[in-house]
Design an enzyme around this catalytic site. Structure first.
Site, short mmCIF file in Angstrom:
data_model
loop_
_atom_site.label_atom_id
_atom_site.label_comp_id
_atom_site.label_asym_id
_atom_site.label_seq_id
_atom_site.Cartn_x
_atom_site.Cartn_y
_atom_site.Cartn_z
N GLY A 13 28.50 -8.79 -15.91
CA GLY A 13 28.70 -7.48 -16.54
C GLY A 13 27.55 -7.12 -17.46
N ASP A 59 38.15 -15.64 -10.84
CA ASP A 59 38.96 -14.79 -11.73
C ASP A 59 39.58 -15.70 -12.79
OD1 ASP A 59 40.90 -13.30 -12.96
OD2 ASP A 59 41.91 -12.66 -11.13
N LYS A 94 45.81 -8.97 -17.85
CA LYS A 94 45.80 -10.39 -17.49
C LYS A 94 44.55 -11.12 -17.98
CE LYS A 94 47.42 -11.56 -13.34
NZ LYS A 94 47.66 -11.42 -11.88
N ASN A 102 43.82 -19.55 -20.55
CA ASN A 102 43.17 -20.57 -19.70
C ASN A 102 41.90 -21.09 -20.36
OD1 ASN A 102 45.07 -20.37 -17.68
ND2 ASN A 102 43.95 -18.81 -16.54
N GLY A 105 42.50 -23.29 -23.32
CA GLY A 105 42.90 -24.61 -22.84
C GLY A 105 41.68 -25.42 -22.43
N TYR A 148 44.46 -2.28 -22.69
CA TYR A 148 43.24 -2.93 -23.19
C TYR A 148 43.43 -3.35 -24.64
CZ TYR A 148 38.20 -3.38 -24.22
OH TYR A 148 36.95 -3.84 -24.59
N LYS A 152 43.64 -7.21 -26.07
CA LYS A 152 42.63 -7.69 -27.02
C LYS A 152 43.27 -8.14 -28.33
CE LYS A 152 38.76 -7.27 -24.70
NZ LYS A 152 37.90 -8.43 -24.44
N THR A 178 28.57 -0.07 -27.55
CA THR A 178 27.25 -0.66 -27.33
C THR A 178 26.65 -0.06 -26.07
OG1 THR A 178 27.99 -2.69 -28.39
CG2 THR A 178 26.04 -2.88 -27.02
#
Ligand code: UDP
Length: 329
Positions: A13, A59, A94, A102, A105, A148, A152, A178
């Site tokens: 990204g 993902d 998600k 995840n 962890g 979103y 967050k 940004t």
């Protein structure tokens, strides 16, 4: 000394790819991860030839496995423009919630330090300006931006919980608007929207009356702030952004001047829950990190305009932001 090993999610990204460049420049071993829903391999293709760079097409909402040791994890995977999270709301929820879980962890298992990309969106449509980190926000949980904003906010909470309960070393950056090279020209955000319209000879679409404000930070400044935060010992959220605030109408005038377009500004319906004002209070970044932005809007916009002009014509012509307001219906 052996190289630090860094996992960067959302690596293909806009911000993720600049982080890859930064950590490669710091002679780290970069493990880049992206599912390429909104990311683009062109942003990191120049790194594939390096022996200290590897890429996983994955993902992070699903279990994340990385062989070997990890020193740092930077979680930058998420759709981040309003048009993206209106189109893919479930993935947005998600990646901010399950994906963060995840990765925390993983950080715990590897004893890695983890930095998460939070956002000024956690302040919602703020009633105080500028926004200090202590402001708790004004978010509509069930509005179009809720997927979103709440992902967050949850991300920050679970990160603090892993820090206090499991002793994971964590860092939280709250990123304000940004811009810079590698932004997607068709992501619907105001800056690529206006510049793309100017390049194509279209009118600039101002949403609402253009009196809403934003504060735009050039990407190299942001990356420097993130890097300093990661290396600091401060676990609470830190705003990184440029406090130079401007109305969207004034911003449109700046783009008209910069590009020399003969087109004008046209006014469209304001999207639901569009924040009326946004400006970071960067006292913490200044005092804790010794950081402040260096690149002026004039300078940063020039570089970004040159980048957009250099894109292949099919990318310049490809627009899907025009029907933005229909996503709100
Ligand atoms: N905006 C606009 N015209 C556009 C795209 C956006 O006037 O073509 C406005 C939008 O309504 C918002 C501001 O510009 O007030 C910044 O929008 P953006 O999508 O870049 O990000 P946001 O800061 O809202 O997350």
């Amino acid at each position: 000394m052996s190289r630090k090993r860094v996992l960067i999610t959302g690596a293909a990204g806009f911000l993720g790819s600049h982080l890859c460049d930064r950590f490669i420049a710091e002679d780290c071993h970069v493990i880049a991860m992206d599912n390429l829903i909104t990311g683009d391999l062109r942003n990191i293709e120049h790194l594939f030839k390096l022996e200290n760079f590897e890429f996983y097409h994955h993902d992070v909402s699903k279990f994340v496995h990385v062989p070997g040791e990890l020193d740092y994890i930077l979680h930058f995977a998420s759709p981040a423009s309003p048009i993206d999270y209106l189109k893919i709301p479930i993935q947005t929820l998600k990646v901010g919630s399950l994906g963060t879980h995840n990765l925390l962890g993983l950080a715990k298992a590897k004893k890695a330090r983890m930095l998460i990309a939070s956002t000024s969106e956690i302040y919602g449509d703020p009633s105080v300006n500028p926004q200090p980190e202590e402001y708790w926000g004004n978010v509509n949980t069930v509005g179009p931006r809720g997927v979103y904003d709440e992902a967050k906010r949850f991300q920050e909470s679970i990160t603090m919980a892993y820090h206090t309960f499991h002793g994971v070393e964590t860092r939280i950056v709250r990123i304000f608007n940004t811009y810079g090279p590698r932004m997607r020209l068709n992501d619907g955000r105001v800056l690529p929207a206006f510049i793309g319209q100017a390049i194509r000879g279209e009118d600039l679409t101002v949403f609402g009356d253009g009196s809403q404000t934003r504060s735009f930070c050039y990407v190299s400044d942001l990356i420097e702030g993130i890097y300093r935060l990661l290396l600091s010992d401060y676990a609470y959220p830190v705003n990184i952004g440029n406090p130079s605030e401007i109305t969207i109408k004034e911003f449109g005038e700046e783009i008209i001047k910069l590009t020399g377009t003969k087109q004008k500004m046209v006014y469209k319906e304001l999207p639901t829950d569009d924040p009326k004002q946004r400006r970071p209070d960067i006292t913490k970044a200044r005092t804790i990190l010794g950081w402040e932005p260096k690149v002026s809007r004039e300078e940063g916009l020039k570089i970004t305009y040159e980048y957009f002009k250099s894109l292949p014509q099919e990318l310049i012509d490809k627009i899907d932001h025009k029907d933005f307001t229909t996503y709100n219906k």
